[in-house]
Design an enzyme around this catalytic site. Structure first.
Site, PDB file in Angstrom:
ATOM      1  N   GLU A  48      36.239  38.933  51.686  1.00 27.90           N
ATOM      2  CA  GLU A  48      36.665  38.790  50.287  1.00 27.90           C
ATOM      3  C   GLU A  48      37.732  39.824  49.958  1.00 27.90           C
ATOM      4  O   GLU A  48      37.753  40.922  50.516  1.00 27.90           O
ATOM      5  CB  GLU A  48      35.470  38.962  49.358  1.00 27.90           C
ATOM      6  CG  GLU A  48      34.438  37.878  49.509  1.00 27.90           C
ATOM      7  CD  GLU A  48      33.188  38.111  48.681  1.00 27.90           C
ATOM      8  OE1 GLU A  48      32.390  37.166  48.569  1.00 27.90           O
ATOM      9  OE2 GLU A  48      33.002  39.231  48.157  1.00 27.90           O
TER      10      GLU A  48
ATOM     11  N   CYS B 227      24.508  41.887  41.586  1.00 30.30           N
ATOM     12  CA  CYS B 227      25.591  42.153  40.630  1.00 30.30           C
ATOM     13  C   CYS B 227      25.474  41.267  39.401  1.00 30.30           C
ATOM     14  O   CYS B 227      25.224  40.064  39.507  1.00 30.30           O
ATOM     15  CB  CYS B 227      26.939  41.948  41.306  1.00 30.30           C
ATOM     16  SG  CYS B 227      27.210  43.040  42.715  1.00 30.30           S
TER      17      CYS B 227
ATOM     18  N   SER C  17      35.754  37.573  45.940  1.00 29.18           N
ATOM     19  CA  SER C  17      34.467  37.868  45.326  1.00 29.18           C
ATOM     20  C   SER C  17      34.354  37.114  44.014  1.00 29.18           C
ATOM     21  O   SER C  17      35.364  36.807  43.367  1.00 29.18           O
ATOM     22  CB  SER C  17      34.358  39.374  45.062  1.00 29.18           C
ATOM     23  OG  SER C  17      33.295  39.652  44.182  1.00 29.18           O
TER      24      SER C  17
ATOM     25  N   CYS D 271      20.733  44.846  45.760  1.00 31.26           N
ATOM     26  CA  CYS D 271      20.487  43.438  45.446  1.00 31.26           C
ATOM     27  C   CYS D 271      19.132  42.949  45.950  1.00 31.26           C
ATOM     28  O   CYS D 271      18.468  42.142  45.300  1.00 31.26           O
ATOM     29  CB  CYS D 271      21.594  42.569  46.034  1.00 31.26           C
ATOM     30  SG  CYS D 271      23.260  43.082  45.599  1.00 31.26           S
TER      31      CYS D 271
ATOM     32  N   CYS E 134      21.293  39.103  47.360  1.00 30.72           N
ATOM     33  CA  CYS E 134      22.753  39.158  47.299  1.00 30.72           C
ATOM     34  C   CYS E 134      23.386  37.877  47.854  1.00 30.72           C
ATOM     35  O   CYS E 134      22.706  36.978  48.331  1.00 30.72           O
ATOM     36  CB  CYS E 134      23.274  40.393  48.012  1.00 30.72           C
ATOM     37  SG  CYS E 134      23.044  40.399  49.794  1.00 30.72           S
ATOM     38  N   ASP E 135      24.698  37.864  47.827  1.00 40.69           N
ATOM     39  CA  ASP E 135      25.500  36.650  47.917  1.00 40.69           C
ATOM     40  C   ASP E 135      25.120  35.666  49.019  1.00 40.69           C
ATOM     41  O   ASP E 135      24.915  34.487  48.769  1.00 40.69           O
ATOM     42  CB  ASP E 135      26.975  37.024  48.111  1.00 40.69           C
ATOM     43  CG  ASP E 135      27.538  37.794  46.942  1.00 40.69           C
ATOM     44  OD1 ASP E 135      26.762  38.155  46.047  1.00 40.69           O
ATOM     45  OD2 ASP E 135      28.751  38.048  46.930  1.00 40.69           O
ATOM     46  N   LYS E 136      25.063  36.122  50.273  1.00 41.64           N
ATOM     47  CA  LYS E 136      24.892  35.188  51.383  1.00 41.64           C
ATOM     48  C   LYS E 136      23.433  34.846  51.629  1.00 41.64           C
ATOM     49  O   LYS E 136      23.136  33.887  52.351  1.00 41.64           O
ATOM     50  CB  LYS E 136      25.512  35.753  52.670  1.00 41.64           C
ATOM     51  CG  LYS E 136      26.975  36.129  52.514  1.00 41.64           C
ATOM     52  CD  LYS E 136      27.805  35.020  51.905  1.00 41.64           C
ATOM     53  CE  LYS E 136      29.172  35.501  51.487  1.00 41.64           C
ATOM     54  NZ  LYS E 136      29.177  36.485  50.403  1.00 41.64           N
TER      55      LYS E 136
ATOM     56  N   ASP F 267      27.891  42.612  50.306  1.00 36.22           N
ATOM     57  CA  ASP F 267      29.329  42.432  50.089  1.00 36.22           C
ATOM     58  C   ASP F 267      29.931  43.606  49.332  1.00 36.22           C
ATOM     59  O   ASP F 267      31.001  44.105  49.670  1.00 36.22           O
ATOM     60  CB  ASP F 267      29.586  41.150  49.284  1.00 36.22           C
ATOM     61  CG  ASP F 267      29.279  39.902  50.079  1.00 36.22           C
ATOM     62  OD1 ASP F 267      28.409  39.964  50.954  1.00 36.22           O
ATOM     63  OD2 ASP F 267      29.903  38.869  49.817  1.00 36.22           O
TER      64      ASP F 267
END
Length: 559
Positions: free
Chosen positions: A440, A191, A466, A46, A119-121, A78
């Site tokens: 998650e 993702c 997720s 990511c 990525c996510d965070k 993640d």
């Protein structure tokens, strides 16, 4: 300039000497110092490409008259940590990212900031820091991964998690699982579905903190370098205009971000992250605001995990600009400032729809008549919980509880056939304090899909899901089990009734009587970051933040 305090005047000679040791010149030090806050890492795709983008951002800053200085912060992937103890570090990393960016910028008295996320965070973490600092700033998302290929069709990491469940259920072979694994992730980028990274990328654009169109461009697309350079130029324009996050991140902008999330069937994690960003910006935003906006905002994006397409497909269709125009024309968002210096509506007005595209429908002919999430309350979740509505058609479910105190135990039960149609799976003690870190449950939801049980069971947890999860899943149950919330007192066989239309989640048992027998579980973490986090973190209903105080605007000034 703020940085003059650290680099100007005879008494700052020692500071200048040290800065010159890094290659800076007197001319460089006469210019504004711009922080390039990177979240690059080799530990996952990511953010793997962000070093190259940072170089282009720096070129843009230099061409516009600034001196860029890059630093890095941590990343927890993640997708890689999912289903293991490592996943507890994910949400904790959001706080560390925000804190470390803030500290590095305050510690060097930078004049402006460009934050690079992937990525996510890293997206909410950087936005939280920018809101705290309130300096002229831009957030650039590194972009989506391209779809992989398996058996003649596009696949994403979501398909790998589901293939694990299918393999365990005997529906595919181990060799087929390996083929899916090898084909799912073709290169750098986050993702590809409307999972948490792309959900928050969209939210950041509607929030006004990312330039319209910048986050759309996929990670490995050659155009991304030009986008990065333009962000370096842009931050210098923001500095000249003294345009700060406090002008951009308003309640109106936050509501626009919520609308973009629910209209695209986005991740439930956006609830946590937008609540946290609002808190850092000193803006009012509550759980019920998400429900209110979702009720009136239909899903108009056919995106994975519930739909067919990925973020690169959406960009080809017309991108976030086209999404903004759809919502603008329907009166579902309000005009607000953005980092480009143009308003959200001015940006949306320039949308160009690709003829024949099928990714974005219309408000008149939506994928679903209401948005992708709802907030439920009841005897099981007095402070609220979040149900994901995209990817399935269910609005109610009643069944016996099958209770697990760990994600691993639930996953093993699904894999071993211990969960059957009609069950209500309850996974508890995995909340912000309980895990700690609120992991998650993608391994479990993926296993359910792979086992052919999606839609035939419900899953309730005080943990998270997720963005790749779908099915009748309910997370963020508050209060959590670790604090003695009702979910701690549920037992196997208790009837649980969920009614989305009524916005209720009830457990038919005498929980009050059981509460007298309850004792908190002893944490496995006595020292270190997990122990510190568990002591500080708030309820998921408040964004699971560690800054449990009234946020005030910082006193930093770029002048």
């Amino acid at each position: 300039m703020l940085s003059d305090q650290i680099k100007k005047g005879p008494n700052r000679a020692a500071a200048r000497a040290m800065l010159k040791a890094t290659g800076l010149t007197d001319s460089d030090l006469e210019r504004p110092l711009v922080a390039i806050a990177n979240t690059w890492t080799e530990a996952g795709p990511c953010n793997f490409h962000l070093r190259g983008l940072a170089e282009k951002v720096k070129e843009g800053v230099r061409k516009a008259g600034g001196t860029p200085l890059e630093f890095n912060t941590i990343v927890v992937s993640d997708g890689i940590s999912m289903g293991t103890e490592a996943m507890k570090a994910s949400l904790v990393s959001r706080e560390v990212i925000a804190d470390s960016v803030e500290l590095a910028v305050r510690g060097h008295l930078f004049d402006a900031v460009v934050a690079l996320s992937g990525c996510d965070k890293t997206i909410p973490g950087t936005l939280m820091a920018l809101a705290r600092l309130n300096l002229p700033s831009v957030m650039l998302y590194g972009g989506s991964i391209m779809p992989g290929r398996y058996d003649g069709h596009d696949v994403t990491i979501q398909d790998v998690f589901e293939a694990v469940g299918a393999c365990a259920a005997g529906r595919i072979t181990l060799e087929q699982l390996t083929e899916v694994e090898n084909g799912a992730c073709p290169g750098a980028g986050a993702c590809g579905g409307q999972f948490t990274a792309n959900t928050m990328s969209t939210a950041a654009t509607f929030l006004g903190m990312s330039p319209m169109g910048a986050n759309d461009v996929p990670a490995v697309d050659p155009r991304k370098f030009a986008v990065a350079e333009s962000c370096g130029t842009l931050v210098m324009e923001l500095l000249a205009k003294d345009l700060r996050p406090s002008t951009i991140i308003t309640r109106r902008a936050l509501e626009n971000a919520v609308a973009s999330v629910v209209a695209t069937g986005g991740s439930t994690n956006a609830v946590l992250h937008l609540l946290a960003i609002a808190r850092e910006a000193g803006c009012e935003l509550e759980l019920d605001d998400f429900d209110r906006i979702s009720v009136k905002t239909p899903i108009i994006a056919d995106l994975k995990p519930g739909g067919r397409y990925t973020a690169p497909d959406m960009e080809l269709a017309g991108g976030q600009r086209l999404l903004a125009k759809r919502l603008m024309d329907a009166g579902l968002i309000a005009d607000s400032p953005t980092v480009t210096g143009r308003s959200l509506f001015e940006e949306a007005a320039e949308a160009v729809e690709t003829p024949g595209q099928q990714v974005l429908t219309s408000v008149e002919k939506p994928m679903k008549s209401m948005g992708g999430l709802a907030i439920l309350r009841g005897t099981l979740a007095p402070e609220g919980c979040v149900v994901k509505l995209s990817g399935h058609e269910r609005t109610n479910f009643t069944g016996p509880a099958k209770v697990f105190d760990t994600e691993e135990a639930a996953f093993a039960a699904v894999q071993g056939g211990g969960v059957v149609a009609g069950d209500v799976i309850v996974i508890r003690y995995v909340g912000p304090k309980g895990a700690p870190g609120m992991p998650e449950m993608l391994a479990v939801t993926g296993a359910l899909v792979g086992a052919g049980l999606s839609g035939q069971v419900s899953l309730i947890t005080d943990g998270r899901f997720s963005g790749a999860s779908y099915g009748f899943v309910i997370g963020h149950v508050s209060p959590e089990a670790a604090t003695g919330g009702p979910i701690a007192h549920v037992r196997n066989g208790d009837q649980i009734e969920i009614d989305v239309n009524k916005r209720t989640i009830e457990v038919h048992a005498d929980l009050a009587a059981r509460q007298k027998e309850w004792r908190p579980k002893e944490s496995a973490y006595k020292t270190g970051v997990f122990a510190k986090y568990a002591q500080l973190v708030s309820s998921a209903s408040e964004g699971a933040v560690t800054s449990n105080f009234t946020t005030q605007k910082p006193a930093l000034s770029a002048k």
